[in-house]
Design an enzyme around this catalytic site. Sequence first.
Site, PDB file in Angstrom:
ATOM      1  N   HIS A 121      10.954  22.006  16.102  1.00 35.71           N
ATOM      2  CA  HIS A 121       9.718  22.287  16.824  1.00 35.71           C
ATOM      3  C   HIS A 121       9.994  22.077  18.312  1.00 35.71           C
ATOM      4  O   HIS A 121      10.866  21.295  18.689  1.00 35.71           O
ATOM      5  CB  HIS A 121       8.646  21.309  16.330  1.00 35.71           C
ATOM      6  CG  HIS A 121       7.266  21.567  16.839  1.00 35.71           C
ATOM      7  ND1 HIS A 121       6.866  21.213  18.104  1.00 35.71           N
ATOM      8  CD2 HIS A 121       6.176  22.117  16.236  1.00 35.71           C
ATOM      9  CE1 HIS A 121       5.583  21.534  18.262  1.00 35.71           C
ATOM     10  NE2 HIS A 121       5.141  22.091  17.140  1.00 35.71           N
ATOM     11  N   ASP A 198      12.094  13.593  13.049  1.00 28.33           N
ATOM     12  CA  ASP A 198      10.725  14.070  13.209  1.00 28.33           C
ATOM     13  C   ASP A 198      10.149  14.293  11.815  1.00 28.33           C
ATOM     14  O   ASP A 198      10.502  15.247  11.121  1.00 28.33           O
ATOM     15  CB  ASP A 198      10.750  15.374  14.016  1.00 28.33           C
ATOM     16  CG  ASP A 198       9.386  16.040  14.124  1.00 28.33           C
ATOM     17  OD1 ASP A 198       8.423  15.537  13.522  1.00 28.33           O
ATOM     18  OD2 ASP A 198       9.301  17.080  14.806  1.00 28.33           O
ATOM     19  N   GLN A 201       6.200  17.078   9.463  1.00 26.06           N
ATOM     20  CA  GLN A 201       5.969  17.984   8.342  1.00 26.06           C
ATOM     21  C   GLN A 201       6.340  17.363   6.995  1.00 26.06           C
ATOM     22  O   GLN A 201       5.919  17.858   5.946  1.00 26.06           O
ATOM     23  CB  GLN A 201       6.765  19.279   8.541  1.00 26.06           C
ATOM     24  CG  GLN A 201       6.309  20.110   9.709  1.00 26.06           C
ATOM     25  CD  GLN A 201       4.876  20.595   9.553  1.00 26.06           C
ATOM     26  OE1 GLN A 201       4.422  20.887   8.456  1.00 26.06           O
ATOM     27  NE2 GLN A 201       4.160  20.682  10.663  1.00 26.06           N
ATOM     28  N   LYS A 224      -1.569  15.448  10.085  1.00 23.59           N
ATOM     29  CA  LYS A 224      -0.861  16.194   9.047  1.00 23.59           C
ATOM     30  C   LYS A 224      -1.042  15.529   7.673  1.00 23.59           C
ATOM     31  O   LYS A 224      -0.676  16.113   6.649  1.00 23.59           O
ATOM     32  CB  LYS A 224       0.642  16.246   9.345  1.00 23.59           C
ATOM     33  CG  LYS A 224       1.027  16.669  10.752  1.00 23.59           C
ATOM     34  CD  LYS A 224       0.949  18.150  10.963  1.00 23.59           C
ATOM     35  CE  LYS A 224       1.594  18.509  12.298  1.00 23.59           C
ATOM     36  NZ  LYS A 224       1.503  19.939  12.606  1.00 23.59           N
ATOM     37  N   CYS A 361       5.652  27.283  17.381  1.00 17.66           N
ATOM     38  CA  CYS A 361       6.324  26.336  18.279  1.00 17.66           C
ATOM     39  C   CYS A 361       7.772  26.110  17.851  1.00 17.66           C
ATOM     40  O   CYS A 361       8.295  24.993  17.939  1.00 17.66           O
ATOM     41  CB  CYS A 361       5.569  25.012  18.342  1.00 17.66           C
ATOM     42  SG  CYS A 361       3.962  25.140  19.127  1.00 17.66           S
TER      43      CYS A 361
END
Length: 403
Positions: A121, A198, A201, A224, A361
């Site tokens: 991202h 990260d 997700q 999320k 993104c």
Amino acid sequence: MFPVEKIRADFPILQRTVNGKPLVYFDNAATSQTPQVVIDTIVDYYQNYNANIHRGVHTLSQEATDKYEQARILLQQHFNAEHAYEMIFTSGTTHSINMVASGFGSLLNKGDEVIVSALEHHSNIVPWQMLCEKTGAVLKVIPMNLDGSLQMDTYQNLLSEKTALVFCNHISNALGTINPIKEIIDKAHQVGAAVLIDGAQACPHIKPDVQALDVDFYVASAHKICGPTGVGLLYGKQEWLEKLPPYQGGGEMIETVTFEKTTYAGLPHKFEAGTPNICGGIAFGAAIAYMNNIGFDAIAKYENELLDYGTAKLLEIDGLQIYGTTNKTSVISFNVDEVHPYDIGTILDKLGVAVRTGHHCAQPIMDFYQIPGTIRASFAFYNTKEEIDILVAAVKRAVAMFV
């Protein structure tokens, strides 16, 4: 059997209509929906104990402080961090990443190397580019394969004694690819590099164990994971959090202040300057508790069923191509013939189906495939196969208008 209808009743927004059609919400990779228990937590905070934390001796302040710190402990337990003070509340994943990047600005030297993956991202690309420009470090990229996986042999060759930092997402937001982060972490540690993962997700689908992963930093966003927007977390190993300087100065993050010198508070307050999103932190804890009550193993199993069903049904459409076909979670990124994804997405909205269109993104991924973007349908544990049937019928109808 997974109790999806019972779960759907927990989400008020799923009862609404869009353009006269029942809402089919398949934009979960951007923001998940919020269950009533989290909404009630937010209302309860503002109705009953809204006050600033850590600073007051009065009852409301103490109650708010207790709830906020209990949420931190819930996050510690969920992610299996060794200490609660290793869980830093932030405004979200982007904020968390920038905190680490800012801290390393004083630790990197010219010629040090920083590695990111091609699946990132923009929030896990731009801060490291800025860091390299500031320090003279060199940014290197793990390339990707056509199936959406990373070229791990190339990653091995990129690592050297110059490697200071490695950054990778746990799951690609654009493709749904589940990256081999344990292997990435272990190989980075072999050359003495720190690793940030990260998890924005991943956290809706997977329950990360930061100690088992041996990761140095792990970041995520509440919105999320059925929580509110504007709050997230930065997990960092104690040794690294103590090495990094504060991200910003202000109240709460100090031990003593004089006009001659300021000393900083210990963890986690060192990185939590100013009045935080108190309600958001408490609601984040409520969201994590809600999802754990359902069970992440059950969630993953059900979402994989949705992924398999949706993949098979969509591939029945002539000219439809899916991007990212390797080990993945419940995200399907696709295009149909030469129809622009925005055009299909607009028609889907008229039919009550919410998907995301564009580059998500993650523009380098789209450049790799030489496409302007994709239609992304991302499924959550409150979605159904019947909703997927509605999506497929809507895509067919949209394509018929343009082909």
